[in-house]
Write an enzyme that holds these catalytic residues in place. Structure first.
Site, PDB file in Angstrom:
ATOM      1  N   ARG A   1       0.877  -1.166   0.000  1.00 47.72           N
ATOM      2  CA  ARG A   1       0.000   0.000   0.000  1.00 47.72           C
ATOM      3  C   ARG A   1       0.918   1.221   0.000  1.00 47.72           C
ATOM      4  NH1 ARG A   1      -1.912  -3.490   4.121  1.00 47.72           N
ATOM      5  NH2 ARG A   1      -3.947  -4.427   3.662  1.00 47.72           N
ATOM      6  N   LYS A  13      -1.803   0.022   8.281  1.00 50.35           N
ATOM      7  CA  LYS A  13      -3.198  -0.444   8.299  1.00 50.35           C
ATOM      8  C   LYS A  13      -3.391  -1.807   8.949  1.00 50.35           C
ATOM      9  CE  LYS A  13      -7.159  -0.962   5.220  1.00 50.35           C
ATOM     10  NZ  LYS A  13      -7.641  -0.818   3.832  1.00 50.35           N
ATOM     11  N   ARG A  66      -0.466  -3.320  -6.812  1.00 53.08           N
ATOM     12  CA  ARG A  66      -0.719  -4.279  -5.723  1.00 53.08           C
ATOM     13  C   ARG A  66      -1.539  -5.461  -6.230  1.00 53.08           C
ATOM     14  NH1 ARG A  66      -0.752  -4.782  -0.185  1.00 53.08           N
ATOM     15  NH2 ARG A  66      -2.696  -5.328   0.867  1.00 53.08           N
ATOM     16  N   HIS A  87      -3.070  -8.948   4.335  1.00 53.44           N
ATOM     17  CA  HIS A  87      -4.519  -9.069   4.446  1.00 53.44           C
ATOM     18  C   HIS A  87      -4.889 -10.538   4.590  1.00 53.44           C
ATOM     19  CE1 HIS A  87      -4.212  -8.865  -0.192  1.00 53.44           C
ATOM     20  NE2 HIS A  87      -4.241 -10.122   0.161  1.00 53.44           N
ATOM     21  N   TYR A 120      -8.813  -9.683  -4.831  1.00 55.66           N
ATOM     22  CA  TYR A 120      -7.743  -9.577  -5.812  1.00 55.66           C
ATOM     23  C   TYR A 120      -7.926 -10.492  -7.018  1.00 55.66           C
ATOM     24  CZ  TYR A 120      -5.395  -6.555  -2.579  1.00 55.66           C
ATOM     25  OH  TYR A 120      -5.100  -5.500  -1.788  1.00 55.66           O
TER      26      TYR A 120
END
Length: 476
Positions: free
Chosen positions: A287, A317, A384, A407, A416
């Site tokens: 990110r 995050k 990403r 994640h 994704y």
């Protein structure tokens, strides 16, 4: 950014370490928020016990109880108008709601009200007026969205520990609520839903609903947003191939040659920082914020960093992690360990407060601005997505790829892999078939070697038997 009145709330969170999460989705954020909400509720209930002990010591004949997020006064009082005197005593125990929220500020207010009520009971001067009948709360006018937005930060951090991550999350909620609502509208469910319905783009509507949901939870506004909770199925993205990513890095060089005279001498080489940023996003699938929030530059340049990992800081995050590269050769090709670029990064973040969400956001927006400036057909986050797809094509286990991107497996598979284009799918299938053909070829070669080995064994055995026969013949 925050005021002194918030200190007692942040002190209450001092002994809480927010749950580690590798899930940057709404679900992951919600689980962390729930943990903090329960922690604060425990603190409030512990403080409530202390308040009730003080009231008991003062013989106030009033206690305070918590119910559904509000504080109530409990006392034995004269029969309320219209109520039945079932015991014939002329008195009854009542829970009086004064619309006091169940938080640390509310406790202070409730304790003051309890002492006041206790005095009325002791003096036998209590009367059922609008205040104790709850009519004042009913008469209370609704506030506008704009008025509540002014209080949003202060109220939000009464139930959330203030960290870099929570600051970013709050800014996300605040900015989207402010952007998609009318500040003059009353803060009621009907107006908020009407604002959502006016948003055309599905992803914008989905993100706005998440923000408005947090806004409503903070101010106890009853609203049903389940209609908007499902992530949109489709969204247009241009996921670059490896060749397009490589061409993209060259566009920064093209900018250098085509930009014309640069007026500000201090900015002549600034493009190099954004080229470095581009390369890091491509290699690690980061990110953008994960490059700017407390980067461990010393580790990145260290000789001990033999795996060439980028350390993501715990304030990002989804917490800390070490991200591994795909296409390690790109690190050399894109010159990503050049100390000059890391000095430029230091300079960029030295001017920023890494705990200030707005300043970090400004840096990430600068990345997007450079993508547009040099004419790229894709966005920073598309790099990403490209990383995730490339990992899938290379046969990297989903759990390993998901952990590397910071994640959950659920986000990895649901979010994704939706961006597989026909070309990407063809490439993946062809590579899989190619791998299968390679395996079959190896099997055939192994079978061939086994046959040749068995043949050689027969030849050796034949020669051995002949030798034994000759020796036997010679001896006779």
């Amino acid at each position: 950014m925050h005021n002194q009145g918030q200190d007692k709330y942040q002190q209450a969170f001092a002994d809480l370490e927010p749950a580690s999460s590798t899930d940057g989705s709404f679900l992951g954020s919600s689980l962390q928020a729930q943990q903090q909400k329960e922690h604060m509720r425990t603190k409030v209930l512990l403080e409530l016990e202390k308040v009730n002990l003080r009231l008991k010591s003062a013989k106030a004949k009033v206690t305070i109880r918590e119910s559904n997020g509000s504080l109530q006064l409990r006392a034995t009082l004269p029969i309320k108008p219209g109520d039945k005197d079932s015991n014939g005593t002329g008195r009854k125990q009542y829970n009086i709601s004064l619309n006091i929220p169940s938080n640390l500020d509310g406790l202070k207010t409730a304790e003051e009200e309890a002492y006041e009520l206790g005095k009325l009971i002791a003096r036998k001067t209590f009367e059922w007026n609008d205040k104790y009948l709850g009519n004042e709360a009913i008469k209370k006018e609704f506030k506008t969205i704009g008025e509540l937005l002014e209080q949003f930060e202060n109220e939000y951090f009464k139930t959330h520990k203030r960290t870099t991550k929570s600051e970013h999350t709050f800014f996300y909620y605040f900015s989207r609520t402010k952007r998609f609502t009318n500040p003059k509208d009353l803060a009621i469910a009907e107006n908020l839903i009407s604002s959502l319905e006016q948003i055309d783009k599905e992803w914008a509507k989905y993100n706005a609903a998440r923000a408005i949901a947090a806004f409503c939870v903070t101010f106890n506004i009853e609203i049903n947003l389940s209609k908007y909770s499902k992530m949109p199925e489709n969204n247009s993205r241009n996921i670059p191939t490896d060749a397009e990513i490589y061409d993209g890095i060259l566009k920064f060089e093209d900018y250098l040659h085509n930009r014309g005279n640069q007026v500000n001498q201090n900015l002549q080489d600034s493009w190099q920082l954004w080229r470095w940023t581009y390369g890091m996003l491509a290699v690690f699938g980061l990110r953008p914020r994960e490059l700017f929030i407390n980067p461990d530059i010393d580790w990145w340049l260290s000789q001990e960093n033999t795996d060439l990992t980028w350390k993501v800081h715990k304030d990002c995050k989804t917490g800390e992690r070490e991200a591994l590269p795909l296409h390690r050769q790109w690190i050399e090709d894109f010159d990503l360990r050049n100390p000059k670029y890391l000095e430029m990064l230091k300079g960029a973040i030295a001017k920023k407060d890494n705990t200030n969400h707005a300043e970090i956001t400004a840096l990430t927006q600068r990345v997007s601005w450079w993508f547009r400036k040099i004419g790229l057909d894709f966005k920073p986050y598309d790099l990403r997505h490209a990383w995730a797809i490339r990992a899938h094509i290379l046969g990297i286990p989903i759990k390993a790829a998901a952990d590397n991107l910071g994640h959950s497996v659920q986000v990895h598979t649901q979010t994704y892999q939706r961006w597989f284009s026909l070309d990407m799918r063809k490439l993946a299938i062809n590579q899989a078939l190619s791998k299968r053909n390679e395996v079959e070829l190896i099997r055939e070669e192994n079978a061939k070697f086994r046959m040749e080995n068995d043949k050689l064994k027969l030849e050796v055995e034949k020669l051995r038997m002949e030798l034994v026969y000759k020796r036997s013949y010679t001896q006779n």
